[in-house]
Scaffold this active site. Structure first.
Site, PDB file in Angstrom:
ATOM      1  N   LYS A  51      -6.599   9.521  16.192  1.00  0.00           N
ATOM      2  CA  LYS A  51      -6.405   8.071  16.848  1.00  0.00           C
ATOM      3  C   LYS A  51      -6.877   7.422  17.795  1.00  0.00           C
ATOM      4  O   LYS A  51      -6.921   6.466  17.833  1.00  0.00           O
ATOM      5  CB  LYS A  51      -4.675   7.818  16.429  1.00  0.00           C
ATOM      6  CG  LYS A  51      -3.888   8.231  15.108  1.00  0.00           C
ATOM      7  CD  LYS A  51      -4.465   7.438  13.791  1.00  0.00           C
ATOM      8  CE  LYS A  51      -4.391   8.389  12.493  1.00  0.00           C
ATOM      9  NZ  LYS A  51      -4.906   8.078  11.438  1.00  0.00           N
TER      10      LYS A  51
ATOM     11  N   LYS B 223       2.004   7.626  21.466  1.00  0.00           N
ATOM     12  CA  LYS B 223       1.510   7.849  20.405  1.00  0.00           C
ATOM     13  C   LYS B 223       0.952   9.321  20.115  1.00  0.00           C
ATOM     14  O   LYS B 223       0.178   9.438  21.212  1.00  0.00           O
ATOM     15  CB  LYS B 223       0.603   6.924  19.648  1.00  0.00           C
ATOM     16  CG  LYS B 223       1.466   5.544  19.389  1.00  0.00           C
ATOM     17  CD  LYS B 223       0.511   4.396  18.706  1.00  0.00           C
ATOM     18  CE  LYS B 223       1.110   3.237  18.316  1.00  0.00           C
ATOM     19  NZ  LYS B 223       0.399   2.353  17.408  1.00  0.00           N
TER      20      LYS B 223
ATOM     21  N   GLY C 204       3.443   6.615  11.544  1.00  0.00           N
ATOM     22  CA  GLY C 204       4.861   6.485  12.002  1.00  0.00           C
ATOM     23  C   GLY C 204       5.240   7.728  12.721  1.00  0.00           C
ATOM     24  O   GLY C 204       6.479   7.762  13.169  1.00  0.00           O
TER      25      GLY C 204
ATOM     26  N   HIS D 292       2.758  -6.085   9.988  1.00  0.00           N
ATOM     27  CA  HIS D 292       1.576  -5.319   9.640  1.00  0.00           C
ATOM     28  C   HIS D 292       0.553  -5.943   8.526  1.00  0.00           C
ATOM     29  O   HIS D 292       1.030  -6.184   7.612  1.00  0.00           O
ATOM     30  CB  HIS D 292       2.039  -4.098   8.925  1.00  0.00           C
ATOM     31  CG  HIS D 292       1.323  -3.186   8.281  1.00  0.00           C
ATOM     32  ND1 HIS D 292       1.182  -1.581   8.838  1.00  0.00           N
ATOM     33  CD2 HIS D 292       0.241  -3.218   7.693  1.00  0.00           C
ATOM     34  CE1 HIS D 292       0.213  -1.138   8.090  1.00  0.00           C
ATOM     35  NE2 HIS D 292      -0.318  -1.923   7.391  1.00  0.00           N
TER      36      HIS D 292
ATOM     37  N   HIS E 168       8.555   3.529   6.990  1.00  0.00           N
ATOM     38  CA  HIS E 168       7.241   3.689   6.993  1.00  0.00           C
ATOM     39  C   HIS E 168       6.534   3.765   5.453  1.00  0.00           C
ATOM     40  O   HIS E 168       5.464   3.843   5.105  1.00  0.00           O
ATOM     41  CB  HIS E 168       6.426   4.716   7.673  1.00  0.00           C
ATOM     42  CG  HIS E 168       6.750   4.627   9.197  1.00  0.00           C
ATOM     43  ND1 HIS E 168       6.265   3.594   9.923  1.00  0.00           N
ATOM     44  CD2 HIS E 168       7.809   5.302  10.039  1.00  0.00           C
ATOM     45  CE1 HIS E 168       6.992   3.755  11.025  1.00  0.00           C
ATOM     46  NE2 HIS E 168       7.708   4.961  11.301  1.00  0.00           N
TER      47      HIS E 168
ATOM     48  N   LYS F 135       5.979   1.512   2.341  1.00  0.00           N
ATOM     49  CA  LYS F 135       5.747   0.063   2.142  1.00  0.00           C
ATOM     50  C   LYS F 135       6.466  -0.202   0.596  1.00  0.00           C
ATOM     51  O   LYS F 135       6.498   0.679  -0.091  1.00  0.00           O
ATOM     52  CB  LYS F 135       4.476  -0.114   2.042  1.00  0.00           C
ATOM     53  CG  LYS F 135       3.724  -0.294   3.145  1.00  0.00           C
ATOM     54  CD  LYS F 135       2.009  -0.159   2.954  1.00  0.00           C
ATOM     55  CE  LYS F 135       1.397  -0.045   4.203  1.00  0.00           C
ATOM     56  NZ  LYS F 135      -0.123   0.257   3.946  1.00  0.00           N
TER      57      LYS F 135
ATOM     58  N   ASN G 286      -7.524   3.598   7.635  1.00  0.00           N
ATOM     59  CA  ASN G 286      -7.494   4.422   6.544  1.00  0.00           C
ATOM     60  C   ASN G 286      -8.627   4.576   5.807  1.00  0.00           C
ATOM     61  O   ASN G 286      -9.319   3.784   5.356  1.00  0.00           O
ATOM     62  CB  ASN G 286      -6.092   4.106   5.619  1.00  0.00           C
ATOM     63  CG  ASN G 286      -4.937   4.098   6.125  1.00  0.00           C
ATOM     64  OD1 ASN G 286      -4.713   4.730   7.239  1.00  0.00           O
ATOM     65  ND2 ASN G 286      -4.269   3.000   5.929  1.00  0.00           N
TER      66      ASN G 286
ATOM     67  N   ARG H 142      -9.393   5.794   2.759  1.00  0.00           N
ATOM     68  CA  ARG H 142      -9.280   6.037   1.387  1.00  0.00           C
ATOM     69  C   ARG H 142      -8.973   4.649   0.773  1.00  0.00           C
ATOM     70  O   ARG H 142      -8.645   3.746   1.136  1.00  0.00           O
ATOM     71  CB  ARG H 142      -7.788   6.829   1.062  1.00  0.00           C
ATOM     72  CG  ARG H 142      -6.503   6.283   1.770  1.00  0.00           C
ATOM     73  CD  ARG H 142      -5.259   6.822   1.506  1.00  0.00           C
ATOM     74  NE  ARG H 142      -4.030   6.075   1.932  1.00  0.00           N
ATOM     75  CZ  ARG H 142      -3.734   6.018   2.996  1.00  0.00           C
ATOM     76  NH1 ARG H 142      -4.212   6.761   4.083  1.00  0.00           N
ATOM     77  NH2 ARG H 142      -2.754   5.173   3.165  1.00  0.00           N
TER      78      ARG H 142
HETATM   79  C1  MV4 Z   1       2.933   0.180  16.857  1.00  0.00           C
HETATM   80  C2  MV4 Z   1       4.012  -0.658  16.949  1.00  0.00           C
HETATM   81  C3  MV4 Z   1       4.571  -1.449  18.052  1.00  0.00           C
HETATM   82  N1  MV4 Z   1       3.553  -1.384  19.104  1.00  0.00           N
HETATM   83  N2  MV4 Z   1       2.146   0.268  18.063  1.00  0.00           N
HETATM   84  C4  MV4 Z   1       4.113   2.725  13.112  1.00  0.00           C
HETATM   85  C5  MV4 Z   1       3.325   3.429  12.154  1.00  0.00           C
HETATM   86  C6  MV4 Z   1       1.853   3.600  12.659  1.00  0.00           C
HETATM   87  N3  MV4 Z   1       0.948   3.312  11.740  1.00  0.00           N
HETATM   88  C7  MV4 Z   1       1.785   2.524  13.894  1.00  0.00           C
HETATM   89  N4  MV4 Z   1       3.315   1.887  14.001  1.00  0.00           N
HETATM   90  C8  MV4 Z   1       3.628   1.108  14.878  1.00  0.00           C
HETATM   91  N5  MV4 Z   1       2.746   1.063  16.035  1.00  0.00           N
HETATM   92  C9  MV4 Z   1       2.537  -0.571  18.803  1.00  0.00           C
HETATM   93  N6  MV4 Z   1       1.474  -0.635  19.768  1.00  0.00           N
HETATM   94  C10 MV4 Z   1       4.957  -0.516  15.682  1.00  0.00           C
HETATM   95  C11 MV4 Z   1       4.533   0.354  14.892  1.00  0.00           C
HETATM   96  C12 MV4 Z   1       5.585   0.316  13.785  1.00  0.00           C
HETATM   97  C13 MV4 Z   1       5.105  -0.084  12.536  1.00  0.00           C
HETATM   98  C14 MV4 Z   1       3.831  -0.425  12.163  1.00  0.00           C
HETATM   99  C15 MV4 Z   1       3.323  -0.827  10.777  1.00  0.00           C
HETATM  100  C16 MV4 Z   1       4.365  -0.957   9.819  1.00  0.00           C
HETATM  101  C17 MV4 Z   1       5.673  -0.480  10.036  1.00  0.00           C
HETATM  102  C18 MV4 Z   1       6.126  -0.045  11.415  1.00  0.00           C
HETATM  103  C19 MV4 Z   1       7.517   0.147  11.569  1.00  0.00           C
HETATM  104  C20 MV4 Z   1       8.060   0.879  12.869  1.00  0.00           C
HETATM  105  C21 MV4 Z   1       6.875   0.850  13.755  1.00  0.00           C
END
Ligand code: MV4
Length: 449
Positions: free
Chosen positions: A116, A158, A165, A208, A235, A237, A289, A291
């Site tokens: 990442k 992260k 997630g 998202h 996480h 969908k 992603n 894929r």
């Molecule tokens: C974040 C965020 C808030 N701020 N990054 C969760 C999964 C991963 N793909 C990235 N994620 C997140 N990153 C920042 N800087 C909140 C999430 C997140 C989230 C993102 C997309 C869909 C669902 C989520 C559920 C919880 C937290």
């Protein structure tokens, strides 16, 4: 073009790929675990090979068994679907060494996006807007606190090897930073064998929104617009829409063109999804992603482009069959994931489907590989099928989705259909007024006692 494709997956996505192959005149090989011997993809494929026992680790993830199955059947390409080995760079490399094509991006691009930190550095270089935060890895608590001061709390620590997630910790103030940083590092080390972390400004109420792209590895790439996948639980969908309902049309085009242009510069090959958080009218890249995704049908519905056809075609060395000016957006599409789960607790509900009546009619697509009498095994994900509705407007799409949800009958196992019967009647959902936390808050608020 390929003469025979081995489909290294199961369930609805194996059938989706099989259908594209049939339309392209390509022979198909299904592979399956012991539990999946009577699965639909096995019945419909030209040939099938049992690659191992029930656990995915011994079957769908078993690289030597898959390579052997290719050699026995003479398959010249492998489509990995989603999940399993679809983002495994080592698998892509091993296939190349055996002169078998991987229907997906290069191992190099899979690797970049799998890290990442590397993905974000690449996105920035390519002109994709990113969440403000550290430049690369943060190695010490002192550096972490300096980043917190610079960008302001709350921040999110992260894992570089994370995604989806896993391996994230919020720090709401400097007092929380040491714990967040150390916990994220040690959890990342334990879960992924890589303790590298980076830090971003924490976006509190984002949506998202992702962009579907396809490239041919020869410098051509197109985008198929946006999808809003904010309605999720843990996480996973549950409901996805194309195009994203709240983004103004000019901004849709702008972010799409940024993504397509980035993929041209990268010489990206295959289907990909560039994920963003969208807050206060701005897009912030988080991950890519490499894929085909579960929710690709909503983009197919609004563009009338067959994503799997293009994936297979470009993997065989052809140029994309479309240029960006050929991509026209028509109407709105919504997908709901019908899982074999309790609609309140989300506990998996494997077992036999005793009665099955899928919805149909104008503007409705069902991607599923189940049938009446089919026994859903307990070893894999609980997706029964995807119900996708299309309409000329979002309102028409919602009307069709509502009547299709009401038509759909699955007996013998618990399903998430009752959840969708509730959601389709929720004012916030009807208005498109939701963020990534909406569903979990709704479930907590409406929990039956
Ligand atoms: C974040 C965020 C808030 N701020 N990054 C969760 C999964 C991963 N793909 C990235 N994620 C997140 N990153 C920042 N800087 C909140 C999430 C997140 C989230 C993102 C997309 C869909 C669902 C989520 C559920 C919880 C937290």
């Amino acid at each position: 073009m390929f003469s025979k494709v081995l489909i290294a997956n199961r369930g609805e996505i194996a059938l989706r790929v099989l259908r594209a192959c049939k339309e392209m005149g390509i022979e198909t090989v299904a592979v399956h675990s012991t539990a999946d011997a009577d699965a639909m993809h096995v019945r419909l494929a030209d040939e099938s090979v049992c690659i191992g026992p029930n656990p995915a680790s011994e079957s769908y993830l078993n690289i030597p068994a898959l390579v052997t199955a290719c050699e026995i059947t003479g398959a010249d390409a492998v489509h990995p679907g989603y999940g399993f080995l679809s983002e495994n760079a080592r698998f892509a490399r091993i296939l190349a060494e055996h002169k078998i094509a991987f229907i997906g991006p290069s191992a190099h691009h899979i690797e970049i996006m799998g890290d990442k930190i590397e993905a974000k550095r690449t996105a920035l270089e390519l002109g994709i807007p990113c969440v403000p935060g550290s430049e690369g890895e943060v190695e010490t608590v002192e550096d972490a606190k300096a980043i917190g001061k610079e960008f302001g709390y709350p921040v999110l620590v992260k894992a570089a090897a994370g995604g989806g997630g896993r391996g994230m910790k919020v720090a709401s103030s400097e007092a929380e930073m040491e714990t967040a940083f150390k916990t994220a590092r040690s959890e990342a080390k334990a879960a992924f064998g890589d303790g590298s972390v980076y830090i971003e400004k924490y976006l509190v109420k984002p949506r998202h929104i992702e962009v579907q792209v396809i490239g041919d590895g020869q410098g051509n790439a197109v985008h198929l617009g946006t999808r809003d996948c904010s309605l999720q639980r843990r996480h996973q969908k549950v409901w996805e829409e194309a195009v994203a309902p709240t983004v103004p049309m000019e901004q849709q085009q702008e972010i799409g063109e940024i993504c397509a242009s980035a993929m041209r510069k990268l010489k990206y090959s295959g289907a990909g999804t560039i994920e963003f958080l969208y807050e206060d009218g701005a897009f912030y890249f988080i991950e890519m992603n490499t894929r085909l995704q579960v929710e690709h049908p909503v983009s197919e519905f609004v563009t009338d482009i067959d994503v799997v056809y293009e994936q297979i075609s470009v993997a065989a060395g052809n140029k994309l069959s479309i240029k960006q000016s050929d991509v026209e957006f028509a109407g709105h599409a919504i997908e709901v994931r019908i899982n074999a789960e309790d609609p309140v607790t989300f506990t998996p509900s494997p077992g036999t489907i005793t009665f099955y009546h899928p919805a149909g009619g104008v503007g409705v697509r069902i991607d599923s590989a189940v049938y009446q009498g089919y026994r859903i095994p307990p070893y894999y994900d609980s997706l029964i099928g995807k119900l996708i509705a299309h309409g000329r407007t979002r309102e028409e799409c919602l009307q069709r989705l509502k009547r299709a949800i009401d038509e759909f009958v699955v007996d013998g196992v618990k399903t998430t259909l009752p959840l969708f019967q509730r959601l389709i009647r929720e004012p916030d959902v009807i208005a498109g007024n939701y963020d990534i936390h909406w569903l979990e808050q709704y479930l907590a608020r409406t929990k039956p006692v």
